[in-house]
Structures are given as structure tokens and as C-alpha cells.
Design a protein around this motif. Structure first.
Motif, mmCIF file in Angstrom:
data_model
loop_
_atom_site.group_PDB
_atom_site.id
_atom_site.type_symbol
_atom_site.label_atom_id
_atom_site.label_comp_id
_atom_site.label_asym_id
_atom_site.label_seq_id
_atom_site.Cartn_x
_atom_site.Cartn_y
_atom_site.Cartn_z
ATOM 1 N N ALA A 4 -2.867 6.527 4.535
ATOM 2 C CA ALA A 4 -2.138 5.276 4.793
ATOM 3 C C ALA A 4 -3.090 4.087 4.824
ATOM 4 O O ALA A 4 -2.782 3.016 4.289
ATOM 5 N N ALA A 5 -4.256 4.262 5.422
ATOM 6 C CA ALA A 5 -5.232 3.160 5.485
ATOM 7 C C ALA A 5 -5.771 2.829 4.094
ATOM 8 O O ALA A 5 -5.951 1.650 3.751
ATOM 9 N N VAL A 6 -6.023 3.866 3.310
ATOM 10 C CA VAL A 6 -6.490 3.642 1.938
ATOM 11 C C VAL A 6 -5.420 2.918 1.133
ATOM 12 O O VAL A 6 -5.710 2.002 0.354
ATOM 13 N N LEU A 7 -4.169 3.297 1.332
ATOM 14 C CA LEU A 7 -3.063 2.672 0.610
ATOM 15 C C LEU A 7 -2.940 1.185 0.983
ATOM 16 O O LEU A 7 -2.734 0.336 0.108
ATOM 17 N N VAL A 8 -3.090 0.858 2.247
ATOM 18 C CA VAL A 8 -3.039 -0.544 2.674
ATOM 19 C C VAL A 8 -4.148 -1.340 1.996
ATOM 20 O O VAL A 8 -3.914 -2.447 1.495
ATOM 21 N N ARG A 9 -5.343 -0.791 1.947
ATOM 22 C CA ARG A 9 -6.459 -1.484 1.293
ATOM 23 C C ARG A 9 -6.226 -1.613 -0.210
ATOM 24 O O ARG A 9 -6.515 -2.643 -0.809
ATOM 25 N N GLY A 10 -5.682 -0.555 -0.817
ATOM 26 C CA GLY A 10 -5.398 -0.597 -2.253
ATOM 27 C C GLY A 10 -4.348 -1.643 -2.596
ATOM 28 O O GLY A 10 -4.457 -2.359 -3.595
ATOM 29 N N ARG A 11 -3.327 -1.744 -1.765
ATOM 30 C CA ARG A 11 -2.277 -2.747 -2.011
ATOM 31 C C ARG A 11 -2.825 -4.158 -1.838
ATOM 32 O O ARG A 11 -2.476 -5.064 -2.603
ATOM 33 N N ALA A 12 -3.676 -4.355 -0.864
ATOM 34 C CA ALA A 12 -4.281 -5.682 -0.673
ATOM 35 C C ALA A 12 -5.148 -6.042 -1.878
ATOM 36 O O ALA A 12 -5.126 -7.184 -2.347
ATOM 37 N N ALA A 13 -5.897 -5.076 -2.386
ATOM 38 C CA ALA A 13 -6.734 -5.322 -3.567
ATOM 39 C C ALA A 13 -5.877 -5.635 -4.787
ATOM 40 O O ALA A 13 -6.198 -6.539 -5.568
ATOM 41 N N ALA A 14 -4.784 -4.887 -4.963
ATOM 42 C CA ALA A 14 -3.891 -5.131 -6.103
ATOM 43 C C ALA A 14 -3.281 -6.524 -6.015
ATOM 44 O O ALA A 14 -3.215 -7.256 -7.009
ATOM 45 N N ALA A 16 -4.486 -9.113 -4.557
ATOM 46 C CA ALA A 16 -5.519 -10.133 -4.769
ATOM 47 C C ALA A 16 -5.662 -10.469 -6.257
ATOM 48 O O ALA A 16 -6.083 -11.576 -6.612
ATOM 49 N N LEU A 17 -5.304 -9.537 -7.129
ATOM 50 C CA LEU A 17 -5.373 -9.775 -8.577
ATOM 51 C C LEU A 17 -4.106 -10.439 -9.127
ATOM 52 O O LEU A 17 -4.073 -10.832 -10.286
ATOM 53 N N MET A 18 -3.090 -10.563 -8.312
ATOM 54 C CA MET A 18 -1.825 -11.164 -8.754
ATOM 55 C C MET A 18 -1.918 -12.675 -8.594
ATOM 56 O O MET A 18 -1.419 -13.260 -7.638
#
Length: 131
Positions: A4-14, A16-18
Motif C-alpha cells: 500500500a505504501a509503495v502504491l501511494v508513492r507510485g501514484r504520486a510519482a505518476a 507528478a508527470l501529469m
């Protein structure tokens, strides 16, 4: 670190590119002017906000519709995972783009929806129809 923590970080990174912006509209039917009888297409907004447009490969497909020859370009529009309710046949219009001055004003029809448990972005398979 939990999934879940990795997913939160991944979504924030994604997200940031939008850096582009778009509006997604859905056909809401046709109304007719009572004085002129002319039809007016109406739409409803499904989403307004940030997005990212990606083209996986520079390929296109030809399609003949009646006597018109159309070139169909396949792309992907990425949205935050918080966006829900998008449907096939909705129309995505890019309203602003930081890095590609050719993107604003382009319209894409949603053709594919992707769903998965650990997605970092809502990915829509779209087509741009050109002639």
C-alpha cells in the motif's frame, strides 16, 4: 515497506508527470430548438483536470467509412486513480499542454478501459480520428 505504501508513492510519482489538462465529456443526447427545429448536441462533463498523453508507438490504422478514408491514431491518456466513471465512447479533449503545443484542442474517443489492483494511473486507450 508495504504494498500500500509503495502504491501511494507510485501514484504520486505518476501524477507528478501529469502536466497537461483535459476535459472528458459524455454525449447527453440531442435537443431541438423549438423555433428553428435545428438539433443541438448536448454533453455532460465527466472529468476536468490533469492528464498525461502517451503514444506507445508511431502507428496508425486506415479505415474506410462510407466514401471517407480515415486514419486512426491509437494513444493512451493517463489520469489520476481518483477519477472514476469514465466510459467507452466518452471524448477526451486536451485543454492545455506544458511540453507539446500541438496537443491542446485535440480530441480523442475512449475505446478501452484498463483496470488492475495495483495501478498507479487510470489508463484510457483512445483513438484520434483524422482524415
Amino acid at each position: 515497506m508495504s504494498a500500500a505504501a509503495v502504491l501511494v508513492r507510485g501514484r504520486a510519482a505518476a501524477e507528478a508527470l501529469m502536466v497537461d489538462a483535459c476535459v472528458i465529456r459524455r454525449d447527453a443526447g440531442t435537443t431541438y430548438d423549438p423555433d428553428t427545429g435545428y438539433p443541438t448536441e448536448s454533453t455532460s462533463e465527466v472529468y476536468v483536470g490533469k492528464c498525461r498523453v502517451q503514444q506507445q508507438s508511431a502507428s496508425a490504422g486506415d479505415r474506410d467509412v462510407g466514401e471517407a478514408a480515415l486514419l486512426l491514431l491509437r494513444l493512451e491518456v493517463q489520469l489520476p486513480m481518483s477519477v472514476v466513471g469514465v466510459r467507452v465512447d466518452d471524448v477526451v479533449e486536451v485543454t492545455a499542454s506544458v511540453h507539446d503545443p500541438d496537443l491542446p484542442g485535440r480530441r480523442f474517443r475512449v475505446r478501452e478501459l484498463a483496470h488492475k489492483t495495483h495501478a498507479t494511473a487510470r489508463r484510457l486507450g483512445v483513438e484520434e480520428v483524422t482524415s
